[in-house]
Design a protein around this motif. Structure first.
Motif, short mmCIF file in Angstrom:
data_model
loop_
_atom_site.label_atom_id
_atom_site.label_comp_id
_atom_site.label_asym_id
_atom_site.label_seq_id
_atom_site.Cartn_x
_atom_site.Cartn_y
_atom_site.Cartn_z
N SER A 1 39.64 37.15 42.96
CA SER A 1 40.50 38.42 43.58
C SER A 1 41.61 38.56 42.53
N ALA B 1 38.02 43.05 45.07
CA ALA B 1 39.37 41.95 45.32
C ALA B 1 39.63 41.91 46.67
N GLY C 1 39.28 38.26 48.56
CA GLY C 1 40.24 37.76 49.61
C GLY C 1 39.85 37.51 50.82
#
Length: 111
Positions: free
Chosen positions: A55, A64, A68
């Protein structure tokens, strides 16, 4: 990606994907605890760390965000595996008849 941004769908895609990722981890927790117990919690720690690293190094907002969500779902899974073991001990989930559980040798504490 431009299509998602142009039609303001990026947030929706991230939301639906988050829902699916979290939903996927529930049966994973149940199956991992059933077959292997809590001994492989470190695999989810490693997956979480790799997800955080991924990420941080990607420039793509969608990837990303999804990495996450994946990484912190992996971290949360560590906690859930240990709680799943407790749920099995209480009889809320079935025990694996092919495994030996640590509490099977404990004396009955209700006596």
């Amino acid at each position: 990606m431009e299509f998602l941004e142009e039609y303001h769908l990026l947030g929706l895609v991230i939301g639906v994907s988050t829902f699916l990722i979290i939903g996927l981890f529930h049966p994973i927790v149940v199956k991992v605890e059933y077959y292997w117990g809590t001994r492989y919690w470190w695999v989810f720690l490693l997956l979480g760390i790799l997800g955080v690293a991924g990420s941080l190094i990607t420039d793509n907002v969608l990837f990303a965000a999804l990495l996450g969500v994946f990484s912190f779902s992996s971290f949360w899974t560590i906690k859930e595996i240990f709680e799943q073991e407790e749920r099995v001990r209480k009889g809320w989930f079935p025990k694996n008849p092919n495994r030996v559980y640590s509490w099977d040798n404990e004396p009955n504490k209700t006596e």
